[in-house]
Design a protein around this motif. Sequence first.
Motif, short mmCIF file in Angstrom:
data_model
loop_
_atom_site.label_atom_id
_atom_site.label_comp_id
_atom_site.label_asym_id
_atom_site.label_seq_id
_atom_site.Cartn_x
_atom_site.Cartn_y
_atom_site.Cartn_z
N MET A 219 4.98 -3.11 -1.73
CA MET A 219 3.97 -2.04 -1.70
C MET A 219 4.48 -0.69 -2.19
O MET A 219 5.66 -0.37 -2.04
CB MET A 219 3.43 -1.88 -0.30
N GLY A 220 3.57 0.09 -2.77
CA GLY A 220 3.88 1.46 -3.17
C GLY A 220 3.00 2.42 -2.39
O GLY A 220 3.31 2.79 -1.27
N CYS A 221 1.83 2.77 -2.98
CA CYS A 221 0.96 3.76 -2.33
C CYS A 221 0.32 3.24 -1.05
O CYS A 221 0.00 4.00 -0.15
CB CYS A 221 -0.14 4.18 -3.31
N GLY A 222 0.08 1.95 -0.97
CA GLY A 222 -0.49 1.37 0.24
C GLY A 222 -2.00 1.40 0.33
O GLY A 222 -2.58 0.85 1.26
N ILE A 223 -2.68 2.04 -0.63
CA ILE A 223 -4.14 2.20 -0.51
C ILE A 223 -4.90 1.76 -1.76
O ILE A 223 -6.01 2.19 -1.99
CB ILE A 223 -4.51 3.65 -0.16
N ALA A 225 -4.27 2.37 -5.00
CA ALA A 225 -4.38 3.35 -6.08
C ALA A 225 -3.34 3.22 -7.18
O ALA A 225 -3.59 3.61 -8.32
CB ALA A 225 -4.31 4.76 -5.50
N CYS A 226 -2.17 2.67 -6.88
CA CYS A 226 -1.07 2.79 -7.86
C CYS A 226 -0.80 1.51 -8.66
O CYS A 226 -0.08 1.54 -9.65
CB CYS A 226 0.21 3.20 -7.15
N PHE A 227 -1.30 0.40 -8.25
CA PHE A 227 -1.08 -0.89 -8.90
C PHE A 227 0.37 -1.36 -8.85
O PHE A 227 0.75 -2.33 -9.50
CB PHE A 227 -1.58 -0.89 -10.36
N ALA A 228 1.21 -0.70 -8.04
CA ALA A 228 2.62 -1.11 -7.95
C ALA A 228 2.75 -2.46 -7.25
O ALA A 228 3.77 -3.12 -7.38
CB ALA A 228 3.41 -0.07 -7.17
N CYS A 229 1.71 -2.85 -6.53
CA CYS A 229 1.84 -4.03 -5.68
C CYS A 229 1.16 -5.26 -6.25
O CYS A 229 1.03 -6.27 -5.57
CB CYS A 229 1.22 -3.71 -4.32
N ARG A 243 -3.96 -10.08 -7.43
CA ARG A 243 -4.22 -9.66 -6.06
C ARG A 243 -3.36 -8.44 -5.79
O ARG A 243 -2.22 -8.36 -6.26
CB ARG A 243 -3.86 -10.78 -5.08
N LYS A 244 -3.92 -7.53 -5.01
CA LYS A 244 -3.13 -6.37 -4.61
C LYS A 244 -2.56 -6.62 -3.21
O LYS A 244 -3.31 -6.96 -2.29
CB LYS A 244 -4.01 -5.12 -4.56
N VAL A 245 -1.25 -6.42 -3.08
CA VAL A 245 -0.61 -6.68 -1.80
C VAL A 245 -1.18 -5.75 -0.72
O VAL A 245 -1.41 -6.16 0.41
CB VAL A 245 0.92 -6.49 -1.91
#
Length: 259
Positions: A219-223, A225-229, A243-245
């Motif tokens: 995870m990055g931003c957690g909400i 928004a960032c697509f890091a996950c 899928r977003k984590v």
Amino acid sequence: MKKAYMNIVSHEKIARNIYEMTLQGELVSLMNHPGQFVHIRVGDSLDPILRRPISIAKINKEEQTFTIVYRAEGKGTLLLSQKKIGDLVDVLGPLGNGFSINTVPTGEKALIVGGGIGVPPLLELSKQLNAVGIETIHVLGFQSKEDVFYEQQFLSLGDTYIATVDGSYGTEGFVTNVLNDNPFSFHTVFSCGPTVMLKVIEEKYSTNYPVFLSLEERMGCGIGACFACVCHRKDDPTGFTYRKVCTDGPVFPAGEVLI
Ligand code: FES
């Protein structure tokens, strides 16, 4: 999900660079599922980057408290580690989809495997499983003796095995050394920890058992928004769907996403 200022009622170092913080407030009434997380503003600045996703380690409804455990290693978490009892913390949550305890039939056993900072959410999971009559076996991996935490809490819930990479405590090596040496019998596997560990757990058990993996390390931003996950779905050979984590997970059944 809601945002609230919550009061720190305890905050202490429990292992090398590892801190446990307990917060009190009405937001706890929304916290029900083990494996969910909160998004915490770690400093006093309004910089949104200074929020961190941190998993929920304990929920206490009677006292309206919940507990997080985090590693203080970057700018944000070092700021968080400086907060004192009585300080207010800006908390957004609970977020994500956690572990479902209904997947284990009553009277069956669950194998819980954790690594490092992936261990904390498994404590609330084990507590909730035990509360509905499911026995738990815990296998927890750390780098070294100084990094071990929550051993007594897990022992109070079921058999607990510790592995350390350097062999300074428990079994020398990784959680897989404990798993290979002990013929545990169980119905379902739950795991949270480094991606490499989750891959091994998936390969070892998913053919014969229900397996649920928390990918919170991704995870990055957690909400959302960032697509890091973002993770690709295993059932999509084109690789175009994902899928977003943080919002679809962090817990997924083994085989749903490529890890
Ligand atoms: Fe940023 Fe999921 S962590 S979109």
